[in-house]
Write an enzyme that holds these catalytic residues in place. Structure first.
Site, PDB file in Angstrom:
ATOM      1  N   HIS A  98       3.529 -26.898  12.394  1.00 48.68           N
ATOM      2  CA  HIS A  98       4.916 -27.372  12.406  1.00 48.68           C
ATOM      3  C   HIS A  98       5.066 -28.742  13.085  1.00 48.68           C
ATOM      4  CE1 HIS A  98       5.568 -23.392  11.055  1.00 48.68           C
ATOM      5  NE2 HIS A  98       5.762 -22.812  12.214  1.00 48.68           N
ATOM      6  N   LYS A 138       7.521 -21.309  24.532  1.00 50.02           N
ATOM      7  CA  LYS A 138       8.298 -20.073  24.472  1.00 50.02           C
ATOM      8  C   LYS A 138       8.974 -19.869  25.821  1.00 50.02           C
ATOM      9  CE  LYS A 138       6.319 -18.520  20.578  1.00 50.02           C
ATOM     10  NZ  LYS A 138       7.061 -18.674  19.328  1.00 50.02           N
ATOM     11  N   ASP A 197      -0.327 -21.911  16.864  1.00 49.39           N
ATOM     12  CA  ASP A 197       0.905 -21.339  16.311  1.00 49.39           C
ATOM     13  C   ASP A 197       1.911 -22.418  15.918  1.00 49.39           C
ATOM     14  OD1 ASP A 197       2.572 -18.992  15.768  1.00 49.39           O
ATOM     15  OD2 ASP A 197       3.802 -19.670  17.466  1.00 49.39           O
ATOM     16  N   ARG A 217       0.813  -1.205   0.000  1.00 48.65           N
ATOM     17  CA  ARG A 217       0.000   0.000   0.000  1.00 48.65           C
ATOM     18  C   ARG A 217       0.864   1.280   0.000  1.00 48.65           C
ATOM     19  NH1 ARG A 217      -5.383   1.133   2.146  1.00 48.65           N
ATOM     20  NH2 ARG A 217      -5.667  -0.969   2.873  1.00 48.65           N
ATOM     21  N   LYS A 276      13.149 -26.767   6.257  1.00 50.68           N
ATOM     22  CA  LYS A 276      14.391 -26.898   7.033  1.00 50.68           C
ATOM     23  C   LYS A 276      15.166 -28.111   6.562  1.00 50.68           C
ATOM     24  CE  LYS A 276      12.682 -24.694  11.232  1.00 50.68           C
ATOM     25  NZ  LYS A 276      13.559 -23.581  11.573  1.00 50.68           N
ATOM     26  N   HIS A 283       7.055 -23.349   7.031  1.00 49.86           N
ATOM     27  CA  HIS A 283       8.502 -23.212   6.808  1.00 49.86           C
ATOM     28  C   HIS A 283       9.298 -24.353   7.446  1.00 49.86           C
ATOM     29  CE1 HIS A 283       8.731 -21.309  10.800  1.00 49.86           C
ATOM     30  NE2 HIS A 283      10.036 -21.479  10.727  1.00 49.86           N
ATOM     31  N   GLU A 298      11.841 -22.960  22.503  1.00 46.33           N
ATOM     32  CA  GLU A 298      12.342 -21.641  22.104  1.00 46.33           C
ATOM     33  C   GLU A 298      12.680 -20.823  23.344  1.00 46.33           C
ATOM     34  OE1 GLU A 298      10.373 -19.983  18.356  1.00 46.33           O
ATOM     35  OE2 GLU A 298       8.708 -20.850  19.450  1.00 46.33           O
TER      36      GLU A 298
HETATM   37  C1  BG6 Z   1       6.535 -19.525  13.534  1.00 49.65           C
HETATM   38  C2  BG6 Z   1       5.755 -19.207  14.783  1.00 49.65           C
HETATM   39  O1  BG6 Z   1       5.702 -20.125  12.582  1.00 49.65           O
HETATM   40  O2  BG6 Z   1       7.600 -20.381  13.844  1.00 49.65           O
HETATM   41  C3  BG6 Z   1       6.651 -18.597  15.823  1.00 49.65           C
HETATM   42  O3  BG6 Z   1       4.693 -18.309  14.469  1.00 49.65           O
HETATM   43  C4  BG6 Z   1       7.855 -19.464  16.077  1.00 49.65           C
HETATM   44  O4  BG6 Z   1       5.953 -18.370  17.035  1.00 49.65           O
HETATM   45  C5  BG6 Z   1       8.538 -19.842  14.769  1.00 49.65           C
HETATM   46  O5  BG6 Z   1       8.753 -18.746  16.898  1.00 49.65           O
HETATM   47  C6  BG6 Z   1       9.626 -20.856  15.001  1.00 49.65           C
HETATM   48  O6  BG6 Z   1      10.362 -21.009  13.827  1.00 49.65           O
HETATM   49  P1  BG6 Z   1      11.902 -21.378  13.860  1.00 49.65           P
HETATM   50  O7  BG6 Z   1      12.250 -21.535  12.426  1.00 49.65           O
HETATM   51  O8  BG6 Z   1      12.593 -20.248  14.539  1.00 49.65           O
HETATM   52  O9  BG6 Z   1      12.014 -22.646  14.637  1.00 49.65           O
END
Ligand code: BG6
Length: 484
Positions: A240, A331, A235, A51, A182, A178, A216
């Site tokens: 994942h 977390k 999340d 935008r 990896k 994602h 994390e």
């Molecule tokens: C994301 C989450 O999809 O993946 C985050 O929204 C998380 O909360 C992250 O921290 C972790 O990804 P990675 O690649 O750092 O393990």
């Protein structure tokens, strides 16, 4: 070992949300690394669309700053950055209006691969998809890339799938998780399906249990508004962790082909048993002297959202019945460590009687940091004095085994974006897979809501709530230590 760069055909890539956080942190730096690797064709175009009013020069400055921030000095030469940003252009565009679309239509070539990255809020997907067609920009060959969160339950995910399906075929839609990009996650498939060694043991007869940990150290500060509505289940678990579980549990696909792989993953999701309240522990980090708690980070003083989850998952099929998969993610834990541990059963009979020192064999696949694999085996403790056993690791860190190539691992986004250009969907989630994952997750969340469930507190920087230990203790098992 020399890294191989497989050339791709030229392309036009449009990043909707090009000035956003994901573009800055991941997409643009990722594309730059591919450029340095020699994989971006000379006439490829990368168009930022957002935008904000900005010209090409402004977007190039934005990208340059992003690359400087997210790529280490040793990995970027100024002249490379300058040459890379020459690929970039910018269009100020209105996703819900007509501004900018004619210009985009002029810019995008019809005779090359076109990819449209929807790095915007999901409620805009329909508007973007519709305008891409109405302005004659998208072709039957275009690809679109969408990000998580893909819905927040089955109903919303299904609606999103329908919206996309009214404009694009499933083969044009690339849903990113994602974790699938990896390196080590893909290695999981290589380990399982390119070795004869593990397959005979890869089942409930020989595997006692599996532990999947994604720990994390970061909190939710800075993205509390999003996170507080999601929690660890939406999340991390629905996407994942689910993908990791599928790759460990699935049958061998007949070929490393997108639909063959995704069919097998889907079968695993269908076979997941519902998870009862007694098999889940939710946690929320609380403040310590050193660190603020979740309540402060999320800016919601009455939040009951979980920042930690541990659960026992059973898979009802012939291969896995009776072998639980324990999942945990959180977390603000003591260390950043993600790993999968396959814990094997005891030998059927010990010829050494109660020989001291016996431990079960464990195959560990470390996702991050220090990517690698480790298999513990029992040997005789050296020296005289009878038969005592000791455990030794057959340890392989990718960095040691593969040299520079083992440490210079491409970021997940780099790989995934290039897969989009190549037209390879193997590492992307199919619509039915995402919906099946929500179908399993929804009742868990509904159960918490119905019971008014509150997460257990754990100290920021700890290993998570005490109750999570019990989840394994009561089964006579224990979690592996969380350490980097
Ligand atoms: C994301 C989450 O999809 O993946 C985050 O929204 C998380 O909360 C992250 O921290 C972790 O990804 P990675 O690649 O750092 O393990």
């Amino acid at each position: 070992m020399v890294s191989r760069v497989i050339p791709v055909d030229t392309f036009d890539l449009v990043i909707f949300g090009g000035t956003g956080d994901l573009s800055r942190r991941k997409i643009l730096p990722g594309l730059f690394r591919r450029f340095v690797a020699g994989q971006i064709p000379n006439d490829a175009r990368i168009v930022g669309a957002a935008r904000a009013e900005m010209d090409d020069a402004g977007f190039r400055d934005f990208a340059t700053a992003a690359i400087r921030e997210f790529i280490g000095e040793a990995k970027r030469k100024d002249e490379d950055v300058q040459r890379f940003v020459e690929h970039l252009q910018y269009v100020a565009i209105d996703a819900t209006g007509e501004n900018g679309w004619p210009r985009l239509a002029e810019l995008i070539r019809k005779d090359v691969i076109q990819a449209f990255y929807f790095s915007v809020a999901p409620f805009l997907f329909g508007d973007l998809a519709e305008r891409l067609h109405r302005h004659g920009i998208a072709t039957a060959n275009s690809r679109i890339v969408v990000e998580k969160p893909f819905g927040r339950d089955l109903v919303s995910a299904h609606a999103l799938n329908e919206t996309l399906a009214s404009h694009f075929t499933e083969h044009q839609i690339y849903r990113i998780d994602h974790y699938l990009g990896k390196e080590t996650v893909q290695n999981l498939m290589a380990v399982r399906f390119a070795n004869i060694l593990f397959e005979p043991l890869w089942n409930a007869r020989h595997v006692d249990h599996v532990q999947i940990t994604v720990a994390e150290t970061v909190g939710v500060g800075g993205r509390g508004a999003y996170y507080d509505k999601s929690g660890a289940i939406r999340d991390m678990v629905q996407n994942h962790m689910m993908q990791l579980l599928c790759l460990i549990a699935m049958e061998a696909p007949y070929r490393f082909d997108p639909d063959a792989v995704r069919d097998e993953k889907l079968k695993v999701i269908h076979a997941l048993e519902p998870v009862g309240a007694e098999d889940i522990v939710r946690g929320q980090y609380r403040a310590t002297k050193e660190a603020p708690g979740y309540i402060t980070d999320s800016e919601n003083p009455t939040s009951t959202t979980e920042s930690y989850i541990a659960m026992k998952v059973n898979i009802a099929n012939w291969r896995w019945k009776g072998t639980p998969f324990y999942l945990r993610t959180g977390k603000k834990l003591r260390a950043r460590a993600s790993e999968i541990a396959i814990v094997f059963k005891e030998v059927p009979h010990s010829i050494f009687g109660d020989a001291e020192g016996w431990r079960e064999n464990v195959l560990t696949i470390r996702l991050q940091p220090n990517e690698g694999m480790n298999l513990t085996v029992m040997i005789k403790e050296p020296g005289p004095g009878g038969m005592r056993l000791t455990e030794v690791p057959l340890d392989m860190s990718f960095a040691d085994a593969l040299g520079e190539e083992g440490t210079d691992i491409p970021d997940a986004y780099e790989r995934l974006i290039m897969d989009v250009i190549r037209g390879n969907q193997t590492l992307f989630m199919r619509g039915d897979e995402v919906e099946a994952a929500w179908r399993w997750t929804d009742p868990i969340i509904a159960g918490w809501e119905a019971r008014g469930d509150k997460p257990k507190a754990y100290d920021a920087g700890s290993s998570g709530p005490e109750d999570a230990l019990m989840l394994l203790h009561r089964d006579g098992r224990r979690w592996r230590e969380i350490k980097e």
